[in-house]
Design a protein around this motif. Sequence first.
Motif, PDB file in Angstrom:
ATOM      1  N   GLU A  64     -11.428  16.801  -8.683  1.00  0.00           N
ATOM      2  CA  GLU A  64     -12.266  15.866  -7.937  1.00  0.00           C
ATOM      3  C   GLU A  64     -12.854  16.547  -6.706  1.00  0.00           C
ATOM      4  O   GLU A  64     -12.169  17.318  -6.028  1.00  0.00           O
ATOM      5  N   GLY A  66     -13.514  15.310  -3.789  1.00  0.00           N
ATOM      6  CA  GLY A  66     -12.797  14.961  -2.566  1.00  0.00           C
ATOM      7  C   GLY A  66     -11.565  15.819  -2.345  1.00  0.00           C
ATOM      8  O   GLY A  66     -11.314  16.310  -1.238  1.00  0.00           O
ATOM      9  N   PHE A  89      -3.862  13.212  -0.572  1.00  0.00           N
ATOM     10  CA  PHE A  89      -5.117  12.794  -1.194  1.00  0.00           C
ATOM     11  C   PHE A  89      -4.877  11.637  -2.168  1.00  0.00           C
ATOM     12  O   PHE A  89      -4.987  11.768  -3.384  1.00  0.00           O
ATOM     13  N   ARG A  90      -4.521  10.505  -1.584  1.00  0.00           N
ATOM     14  CA  ARG A  90      -4.349   9.259  -2.316  1.00  0.00           C
ATOM     15  C   ARG A  90      -4.851   8.127  -1.413  1.00  0.00           C
ATOM     16  O   ARG A  90      -4.948   8.316  -0.192  1.00  0.00           O
ATOM     17  N   PRO A  91      -5.163   6.963  -1.964  1.00  0.00           N
ATOM     18  CA  PRO A  91      -5.805   5.907  -1.164  1.00  0.00           C
ATOM     19  C   PRO A  91      -5.086   5.545   0.133  1.00  0.00           C
ATOM     20  O   PRO A  91      -5.736   5.418   1.178  1.00  0.00           O
ATOM     21  N   GLY A  92      -3.757   5.397   0.092  1.00  0.00           N
ATOM     22  CA  GLY A  92      -3.023   4.998   1.294  1.00  0.00           C
ATOM     23  C   GLY A  92      -3.190   5.975   2.447  1.00  0.00           C
ATOM     24  O   GLY A  92      -3.664   5.615   3.536  1.00  0.00           O
ATOM     25  N   LEU A  94      -5.301   8.423   2.832  1.00  0.00           N
ATOM     26  CA  LEU A  94      -6.705   8.638   3.184  1.00  0.00           C
ATOM     27  C   LEU A  94      -7.232   7.497   4.057  1.00  0.00           C
ATOM     28  O   LEU A  94      -7.986   7.728   5.016  1.00  0.00           O
ATOM     29  N   SER A  95      -6.830   6.274   3.739  1.00  0.00           N
ATOM     30  CA  SER A  95      -7.284   5.129   4.532  1.00  0.00           C
ATOM     31  C   SER A  95      -6.724   5.181   5.950  1.00  0.00           C
ATOM     32  O   SER A  95      -7.333   4.657   6.883  1.00  0.00           O
ATOM     33  N   LYS A  97      -6.371   7.973   7.491  1.00  0.00           N
ATOM     34  CA  LYS A  97      -6.950   9.202   8.047  1.00  0.00           C
ATOM     35  C   LYS A  97      -5.909  10.309   8.249  1.00  0.00           C
ATOM     36  O   LYS A  97      -6.028  11.152   9.146  1.00  0.00           O
ATOM     37  N   ASP A  99      -5.451  12.738   6.311  1.00  0.00           N
ATOM     38  CA  ASP A  99      -6.061  14.023   5.954  1.00  0.00           C
ATOM     39  C   ASP A  99      -6.675  14.703   7.167  1.00  0.00           C
ATOM     40  O   ASP A  99      -6.477  15.903   7.395  1.00  0.00           O
ATOM     41  N   TYR A 205       3.059   5.048   2.070  1.00  0.00           N
ATOM     42  CA  TYR A 205       2.334   5.975   1.197  1.00  0.00           C
ATOM     43  C   TYR A 205       3.057   7.292   0.972  1.00  0.00           C
ATOM     44  O   TYR A 205       2.473   8.247   0.476  1.00  0.00           O
TER      45      TYR A 205
END
Length: 247
Positions: A64, A66, A89-92, A94-95, A97, A99, A205
Motif C-alpha cells: 500500500e 500509505g 500503520f492501522r486505523p487506530g 493513524l487516527s 497521529k 505515525d 490499538y
Amino acid sequence: LRMMEGAISHILKRHHGVENPTFEDVKKYYGENLHPDVIDLNDQEVYKNIFCDGRWAGVFQFTETGAQNFCKRAQPENIIDLAAITSIFRPGPLSAKVDRNYVSARKLPEMIDYPCEEFREVTEETYGFLIFQEQIAALAHKLGKDLSLDEGNLLRKLLTKQGTGKGHEVKDAIYKKFLTGCKEKGLEESQAIRLWETFEYFSGYGFNKSHAVSYSILSYQCAWLLNYYPAEWMAAFLDKEPESRKE
C-alpha cells in the motif's frame, strides 16, 4: 510464500545450475540462506535499498502507498522498527497521529521524556511509545508491587477487550498493586495514574508483538531476495500477479 519459492527456483536455475529444482532443492536453499536462524536480520544494505529508498515490488506488508510512505519517513534499521511501523500503520494508531509522533521521536530520541527507568527499559526500542500489547504486561509487572507476569498479561487482555470472564474487580486489584508498586519505586501518585491512563489509551490499538515480528521477518525475507536477486524476485512477482495487473 509462493513468490519466495518461485524466486528461489529461478536462483537455483540461473546461479546454481539446477535445471529443474525440486521442492527439496528449494527447501534446502531456504534453510541455508533465508531461514530466520541463519539470515542476517541486521543487513543495513537491505534496509537502505528496499525499506528506506522505497523499492517495494511484492514486499509483504508494503504493497500500500500509505505504508510505503510511512516506512520511508521512519527509515527502519532493524526488525523491531519494521514491526513497529507495520503495527502503527492501522486505523487506530493513524487516527491518533502516532505515525507522525513516532517519526519525530526517531529523529530526536534525546527529546523523549521517559517517566521512569522501567518505562525506558520497556519502550526504548519503540521510542517511548507503547506499540505492542506485551509492553503493557511487562510494565505492569515491573512497576506493580508483587504483580506477576501472569497478572500483567491478564491486564493486557482486560484492556484490549479480549475477554477473560473476569470483571472490574480483577482490574481494580491489579490497579491497586500498580499504584503501590509505583509509590515504592519513588513515583508520585499523579505520575502512576498518568502511566495507568497511558496503558488504557494505548491498549486501544496495541498490536501483538510476537505476530508483528513474525510478519516483519517475512517482509525482510522478501526484501532480501529483491535486494540481492532483483531479476529472480521480479520474475516470481510477475508470475504470481494476475494478468489484469500486469497490463
